[in-house]
Design a protein around this motif. Structure first.
Motif, PDB file in Angstrom:
ATOM      1  N   ILE A  10       0.847  -1.194   0.000  1.00 53.44           N
ATOM      2  CA  ILE A  10       0.000   0.000   0.000  1.00 53.44           C
ATOM      3  C   ILE A  10       0.886   1.250   0.000  1.00 53.44           C
ATOM      4  O   ILE A  10       0.608   2.229  -0.688  1.00 53.44           O
ATOM      5  N   ALA A  11       1.982   1.196   0.757  1.00 55.54           N
ATOM      6  CA  ALA A  11       2.891   2.344   0.831  1.00 55.54           C
ATOM      7  C   ALA A  11       3.511   2.662  -0.518  1.00 55.54           C
ATOM      8  O   ALA A  11       3.802   3.820  -0.815  1.00 55.54           O
ATOM      9  N   LYS A  12       3.712   1.664  -1.348  1.00 58.15           N
ATOM     10  CA  LYS A  12       4.313   1.881  -2.671  1.00 58.15           C
ATOM     11  C   LYS A  12       3.465   2.802  -3.538  1.00 58.15           C
ATOM     12  O   LYS A  12       3.997   3.510  -4.382  1.00 58.15           O
ATOM     13  N   VAL A  13       2.160   2.767  -3.364  1.00 56.82           N
ATOM     14  CA  VAL A  13       1.268   3.589  -4.192  1.00 56.82           C
ATOM     15  C   VAL A  13       0.765   4.830  -3.462  1.00 56.82           C
ATOM     16  O   VAL A  13      -0.072   5.555  -3.971  1.00 56.82           O
ATOM     17  N   THR A  14       1.291   5.055  -2.246  1.00 58.12           N
ATOM     18  CA  THR A  14       0.892   6.224  -1.469  1.00 58.12           C
ATOM     19  C   THR A  14       1.953   7.306  -1.611  1.00 58.12           C
ATOM     20  O   THR A  14       3.112   7.073  -1.300  1.00 58.12           O
ATOM     21  N   PRO A  15       1.574   8.494  -2.079  1.00 54.22           N
ATOM     22  CA  PRO A  15       2.570   9.561  -2.260  1.00 54.22           C
ATOM     23  C   PRO A  15       2.938  10.235  -0.939  1.00 54.22           C
ATOM     24  O   PRO A  15       2.190  10.172   0.037  1.00 54.22           O
ATOM     25  N   ASN A  16       4.073  10.897  -0.937  1.00 52.81           N
ATOM     26  CA  ASN A  16       4.526  11.774   0.146  1.00 52.81           C
ATOM     27  C   ASN A  16       4.671  11.086   1.503  1.00 52.81           C
ATOM     28  O   ASN A  16       4.199  11.596   2.521  1.00 52.81           O
ATOM     29  N   ASN A  18       7.284  10.344   4.252  1.00 52.65           N
ATOM     30  CA  ASN A  18       8.621  10.764   4.660  1.00 52.65           C
ATOM     31  C   ASN A  18       9.316   9.717   5.515  1.00 52.65           C
ATOM     32  O   ASN A  18      10.534   9.598   5.490  1.00 52.65           O
ATOM     33  N   ASN A  19       8.572   8.985   6.315  1.00 58.92           N
ATOM     34  CA  ASN A  19       9.125   7.995   7.228  1.00 58.92           C
ATOM     35  C   ASN A  19       8.392   6.682   7.001  1.00 58.92           C
ATOM     36  O   ASN A  19       7.321   6.461   7.562  1.00 58.92           O
ATOM     37  N   GLY A  22       7.612   4.487  10.232  1.00 56.88           N
ATOM     38  CA  GLY A  22       6.514   5.053  11.012  1.00 56.88           C
ATOM     39  C   GLY A  22       5.176   4.889  10.309  1.00 56.88           C
ATOM     40  O   GLY A  22       4.160   4.599  10.944  1.00 56.88           O
ATOM     41  N   TRP A  23       5.195   5.060   8.997  1.00 56.79           N
ATOM     42  CA  TRP A  23       3.961   4.930   8.227  1.00 56.79           C
ATOM     43  C   TRP A  23       3.437   3.497   8.299  1.00 56.79           C
ATOM     44  O   TRP A  23       2.239   3.275   8.483  1.00 56.79           O
ATOM     45  N   VAL A  24       4.324   2.511   8.147  1.00 53.81           N
ATOM     46  CA  VAL A  24       3.900   1.100   8.183  1.00 53.81           C
ATOM     47  C   VAL A  24       3.365   0.749   9.575  1.00 53.81           C
ATOM     48  O   VAL A  24       2.346   0.054   9.691  1.00 53.81           O
ATOM     49  N   ILE A  25       4.017   1.230  10.625  1.00 50.45           N
ATOM     50  CA  ILE A  25       3.524   0.967  11.982  1.00 50.45           C
ATOM     51  C   ILE A  25       2.121   1.542  12.148  1.00 50.45           C
ATOM     52  O   ILE A  25       1.215   0.879  12.664  1.00 50.45           O
ATOM     53  N   ASP A  26       1.934   2.784  11.699  1.00 51.87           N
ATOM     54  CA  ASP A  26       0.614   3.411  11.781  1.00 51.87           C
ATOM     55  C   ASP A  26      -0.404   2.676  10.918  1.00 51.87           C
ATOM     56  O   ASP A  26      -1.554   2.517  11.301  1.00 51.87           O
TER      57      ASP A  26
END
Length: 66
Positions: A10-16, A18-19, A22-26
């Motif tokens: 999911i993160a691969k297709v999410t823009p902007n 920075n961390n 942290g994003w994956v944990i959230d």
């Protein structure tokens, strides 16, 4: 591991982001879901590719065809 891989995709297709850690944990805590809808795709590579005779091309590039 399966959940982490799912959220990373999911993160691969999410823009902007920075961390990423942290994003994956959230994303795991809040159970982020893949975006629904059309994913914007560019047309940069949306054309028929040329076919080449690589031996002939190599000779031309190296100047051996003269």
């Amino acid at each position: 591991m399966k959940i982490i891989k799912e959220k990373y995709e999911i993160a691969k297709v999410t823009p902007n982001i920075n961390n990423i850690v942290g994003w994956v944990i959230d994303a795991i805590k809040r159970d982020y879901q893949p975006p629904k809808g059309n994913i914007k795709r560019g047309s940069f590579n949306d054309y028929e590719q040329r076919s080449y005779d690589f031996d002939e091309l190599e000779k031309k590039l190296l100047g051996w065809d003269k």
